[in-house]
Design a protein around this motif. Structure first.
Motif, PDB file in Angstrom:
ATOM      1  N   ILE A  31       4.394   5.656  -5.590  1.00 12.85           N
ATOM      2  CA  ILE A  31       4.767   5.614  -7.002  1.00 12.85           C
ATOM      3  C   ILE A  31       3.625   6.107  -7.893  1.00 12.85           C
ATOM      4  O   ILE A  31       3.842   6.538  -9.019  1.00 12.85           O
ATOM      5  N   ASN A  32       2.396   6.067  -7.389  1.00  9.88           N
ATOM      6  CA  ASN A  32       1.271   6.590  -8.174  1.00  9.88           C
ATOM      7  C   ASN A  32       1.172   8.110  -8.084  1.00  9.88           C
ATOM      8  O   ASN A  32       0.325   8.718  -8.730  1.00  9.88           O
ATOM      9  N   THR A  42       0.839  -1.199   0.000  1.00 10.07           N
ATOM     10  CA  THR A  42       0.000   0.000   0.000  1.00 10.07           C
ATOM     11  C   THR A  42       0.875   1.250   0.000  1.00 10.07           C
ATOM     12  O   THR A  42       0.642   2.195  -0.750  1.00 10.07           O
ATOM     13  N   TRP A  43       1.880   1.238   0.876  1.00  9.21           N
ATOM     14  CA  TRP A  43       2.764   2.391   0.986  1.00  9.21           C
ATOM     15  C   TRP A  43       3.425   2.707  -0.362  1.00  9.21           C
ATOM     16  O   TRP A  43       3.384   3.824  -0.843  1.00  9.21           O
ATOM     17  N   PHE A  44       4.026   1.682  -0.982  1.00  7.97           N
ATOM     18  CA  PHE A  44       4.782   1.962  -2.204  1.00  7.97           C
ATOM     19  C   PHE A  44       3.864   2.306  -3.380  1.00  7.97           C
ATOM     20  O   PHE A  44       4.183   3.184  -4.190  1.00  7.97           O
ATOM     21  N   THR A  45       2.723   1.628  -3.470  1.00  5.07           N
ATOM     22  CA  THR A  45       1.789   1.936  -4.557  1.00  5.07           C
ATOM     23  C   THR A  45       1.352   3.392  -4.478  1.00  5.07           C
ATOM     24  O   THR A  45       1.295   4.100  -5.489  1.00  5.07           O
TER      25      THR A  45
END
Lengths: 338, 534
Positions: free
Chosen positions: B416-417, B410-413
């Motif tokens: 990066i979004n 969740t954090w990385f998505t």
């Protein structure tokens, strides 16, 4: 679940054919009900993963910028850009053909991944179930027989201790005591071959069993105490039957009904507990697979493992109902009610 | 890399092939032990063993820890992190967009078949083909063509000059597969174990559980010291510690620095640390309030107690970050002394100072503070702890900051979004040591969009122009000048708020030694680098 079984069964046998065929009809009907149930579960899980934040493809690359063309290719391969219902439909069609798809993270057929992991989890759960039911029933029965003694109190205390410490805590403790200090058991790995595997899985199975055993001890003890106070026991004693015969032929058999009723819950609890234990003891089983798949949003693997798990829970419940009738034929298919 | 190319040119001009090989033997693949002290087998723990050993589909450090002993790329990293020879015994930059790799003779795959230029071309093309879905495709974005120009020569033509490409053949993206195997759909499974030219071959693979390697007798390089290496997955941190204490494993990689004291206390264990070249930083979205205000950004920069965090979280195994680049990553562009002198001269230096932070906030358009929520991954060993300290400090100056703990995905998505960025925390570890890598990712306007790492949405034409020079010009001096300008502007503008450069740590039973431990342990044949009996 177990309460519903006899009544479902009674409606299942309109013409009262032979007992064997009625059992078959009963099982067939119950199996037919499981299919829509599995559909509902798989759809709910699919929907939940879909609305959860996160993206399966991002886990593949870690904290790194990705090549846009690669992202597109991977998303296309796993149909991730299709509308939700189309994705689910494609998955379902695949499943009907016996194909659970390819794991996004592991890039292997989900069926092969599950097949690789299944052995460890089954072995662990069976070993643990045997410990829980065998040792639990024994301890509960003896405690009831020696009600009020120090042994009884020790057993009850052990049960309270077991249920209050989660399996992974007990696990680390057992690892330290029997693995590191005493060097009796290995610390990691599932072992190869039957005996080696049993040796490797002893501590995990024990950790898992201790955390569940309290329920069995408590139920057996209570049921035994109740049965021991019944008139037929007094009459049997008056007739001069040996204590052993009374205990095994009558009391234990009658006391087992509530244990079997709870057995479904117990077995399901053991398999669920295996998730933590597998991680603590570094066992490549289904529990560890499921946790990892959820963290990485590996939809095909999540779907495959939950499908298997739900099917397992439903089958265990069915098995409990069948065993129920075998232990006490009086309650077969609602005859007690009729 | 520039150092490699220049060194390369000198060698091509003056040295014979034989002389080069002898040098390569000493600086790149140092002899690990005397021939008589062969070790029968070791067991090495990893936090996980992948489901597949096919790197394009399992690009993880733990795959690398195994496969770097089985496969090799045309080049490799030396203990000094600079490029060195491997399957290519020499390489040359013909012009800024053409690189030639000259292959070593007599190299064989684990099945006895000879290595050809075609195998390298097939490997590179596999990554370049979008259909393959290779996770390492982005390393080949700058490549126009790759061809076997002779039986022992591979020529790569770039679309435009790109200095960073030179590192690709040295890390996992460059590990060479046998051409025929690449066409096999089952490659990477226990049935089709990937072949390689490395010192070891795969003999057993149980996905997610263990991998067994066996030393090869027909390896072209020095004789492996350890005959068999058994990799075992032990995901649980306390369980790994117990296994080490018990002596059931001989070593492991990737210790959480916060556990180091426990590992050291085991007694029979050496804990080896090295700079990880990684960096922890805060990004502040320059494109939206409140962080479009430089005074707000400065207030945040002054509020990070870097030294306290290193003491508390890293037990001193790391360094307070005064800039984005860890000093070691400048290797080949600036000497360590020059880097430190340059960093010391960067002003303001944003050392922890709540008074200055308060003063900056008072000057900003948000003198009474504001609310901000910072997402953090619970899978990272430090993120949440760092933010607990940072948010506490921010509260003291009036910024009401909250941590939102999420799982890693969740954090990385979210990051990066580029979806409502605000303030973010980021941890990044590089794949190679090039000074332009981090600033290109975090400062270039090309990355200030979805799928880009520039979470600050930092956009500065001068920085973009200087980064172009640093990425296209192989001359170390020109690169150093350009990058210095980039870092000066980034510092003044508070493009990001660097936190610390953590060390990386491994544990090894003290009857053994491993001298070649570096940040790139998963890209190099670690058991061939100074491994042996103590």
């Amino acid at each position: 679940m177990q309460g519903a079984a006899p009544s479902t069964g009674s409606t299942a046998i309109p013409g009262r054919p032979g007992e064997d065929s009625s059992l078959v009809v009963f099982i067939t009907r119950r199996l037919a009900v499981t299919i829509p149930l599995l559909l509902i579960i798989s759809f709910s899980v699919f929907a939940l993963v879909h609305i959860a934040p996160g993206d399966p493809v991002r886990s593949l690359l870690g904290a790194r910028a990705a090549d846009p063309a690669t992202l597109v290719a991977i998303r296309a391969r796993f149909h991730l850009d299709d509308p939700f219902l189309v994705q689910y439909g494609k998955w379902l069609l695949q499943v009907i053909r016996g194909d659970l798809g390819v794991s996004i993270q592991g890039n292997r057929a989900v069926t092969s991944i599950i097949a690789d992991r299944l052995g460890v989890t089954i072995f662990l759960s069976l070993m643990s179930t045997a410990l829980v039911l065998g040792l639990g029933i024994l301890l509960g029965a003896v405690a009831a027989f020696r009600r009020g003694t120090r042994f009884d109190r020790a057993v009850v205390m052990f049960g309270v201790f077991g249920i209050s410490s989660p399996a992974f805590v007990t696990g680390i403790f057992l690892l330290y005591l029997f693995g590191v200090l005493l060097h009796w058991f290995p610390i990691f790995g599932p072992g190869r071959g039957f005996l080696d595997r049993a040796w490797h899985l002893t501590l995990p199975a024990l950790a898992l069993a201790i955390s569940v055993m309290a329920i069995v001890i408590k139920i057996t003890r209570a049921a035994m105490i109740e049965e021991l106070a019944r008139d037929y026991v007094t009459f049997a004693r008056a007739r001069g039957l040996s204590s052993r015969r009374i205990l095994f032929a009558y009391v234990l058999r009658n006391s087992l009904i509530p244990v079997v009723t709870a057995a479904g819950l117990i077995v399901v609890g053991i398999v669920a507990g295996a998730i933590y234990v597998e991680v603590t003891f570094s066992l490549p089983g289904l529990g560890a697979l499921m946790v990892d798949a959820i963290q990485k949003r590996d939809i095909p693997t999540i779907q495959g493992t939950t499908l298997l798990f739900s099917a397992f829970v439903l089958l265990v419940n069915l098995a409990v109902d069948v065993i129920y009738t075998l232990i006490d034929p009086r309650i077969r298919f609602g005859r007690v009610e009729s | 890399m520039a150092i490699g190319l220049t060194r390369r040119r000198i060698l091509v001009a003056g040295m014979t092939h034989a002389a080069f090989v002898s040098i390569a033997g000493t600086f790149a693949i140092a002899p690990s032990a005397k021939a008589d002290e062969q070790i029968e087998s070791i067991t090495w723990a990893l936090p996980s063993i992948p489901e597949t050993l096919f790197i394009p589909r399992a690009w993880m450090t733990y795959t690398g820890a195994v496969m770097s002993l089985v496969q090799e790329g045309p080049l490799s990293f030396g203990d000094d992190l600079a490029l060195g020879p491997a399957l290519a015994d020499r390489w040359e930059e013909v012009n800024p967009t053409t690189i030639k790799y000259h292959l070593r003779g007599g190299v064989k795959f684990g099945d006895g078949s000879p290595l050809t230029a075609d195998d390298i071309v097939a490997t590179f093309k596999y990554h370049m083909s979008p259909d393959s879905g290779s996770q390492l495709a982005s390393f080949y974005n700058s490549v126009a063509t790759v061809e076997a120009t002779a039986p022992d020569e591979v020529t790569v033509k770039l679309k435009a000059p790109n200095v960073q490409f030179a590192f690709t053949p040295a890390h996992m993206a460059g590990f060479v597969f046998k051409k025929e195997q690449l066409a096999d759909k089952n490659i990477g499974t226990p049935e089709v174990l990937p072949l390689g030219t490395g010192a070891y071959k795969l003999v057993e693979f149980v996905p997610a559980d263990h991998v067994l390697l066996e030393a090869r007798d027909d390896y072209w390089g020095p004789k492996p010291v350890v005959k068999r290496i058994n990799f075992q997955a032990i995901p649980d941190r306390p369980a790994r510690l117990l296994a080490m204490q018990q002596g059931e494993i001989d070593g492991t990689f990737d210790l959480a620095i916060s556990d180091i004291d426990q590992w050291k206390a085991l007694g029979n264990v050496d804990v080896v640390t090295a700079p990880s070249l990684g960096v922890y930083l805060l990004t502040l979205d320059h494109s939206a309030p409140p962080f479009d205000d430089i005074h707000v950004r400065r207030a945040v920069a002054y509020s990070v107690d870097r030294k306290g965090l290193i003491k508390a979280l890293l037990k001193g195994n790391g360094e307070a970050a005064t800039a984005l680049n860890p000093p070691e990553i400048w290797s080949g562009v600036l000497s360590p002394d020059e880097v430190r002198a340059f960093y010391a001269a960067l002003l303001p230096n944003y050392a922890f100072d709540l008074k200055k932070a308060k003063a900056e906030l008072a000057q900003s358009s948000h003198p009474d503070g504001f609310d901000v929520t910072i997402p953090a991954s619970t899978a990272d060993p430090y993120m949440v702890n760092i933010l607990q300290s940072v948010t506490e400090n921010l509260k003291q100056i009036g910024i009401r900051a909250h941590i939102r703990e999420t799982d890693n995905n969740t954090w990385f998505t979210n990051y990066i979004n580029h979806d409502k960025l605000g303030m973010q925390i980021m941890a990044y570890y590089p794949d190679f040591a090039d000074a332009a890598n981090y600033p290109s990712l975090f400062f270039s306007s090309a990355n200030a969009k979805k799928d880009g790492m520039n979470g600050s949405n930092f956009n500065n034409p001068e920085v973009d122009a200087e980064l172009k020079i640093a990425n296209e010009n192989a001359d170390p001096k020109a690169r150093a000048e350009a990058l210095k300008k980039v870092f000066k502007i980034a510092n003044e503008e508070v493009a990001v708020v660097p936190i610390f450069w953590p060390a990386s740590a491994m544990a090894i039973n003290n009857k053994y030694k491993l001298t070649g431990y570096t940040a790139f342990w998963y890209n190099i044949p670690w058991a061939m680098r100074g491994f042996g009996l103590r």
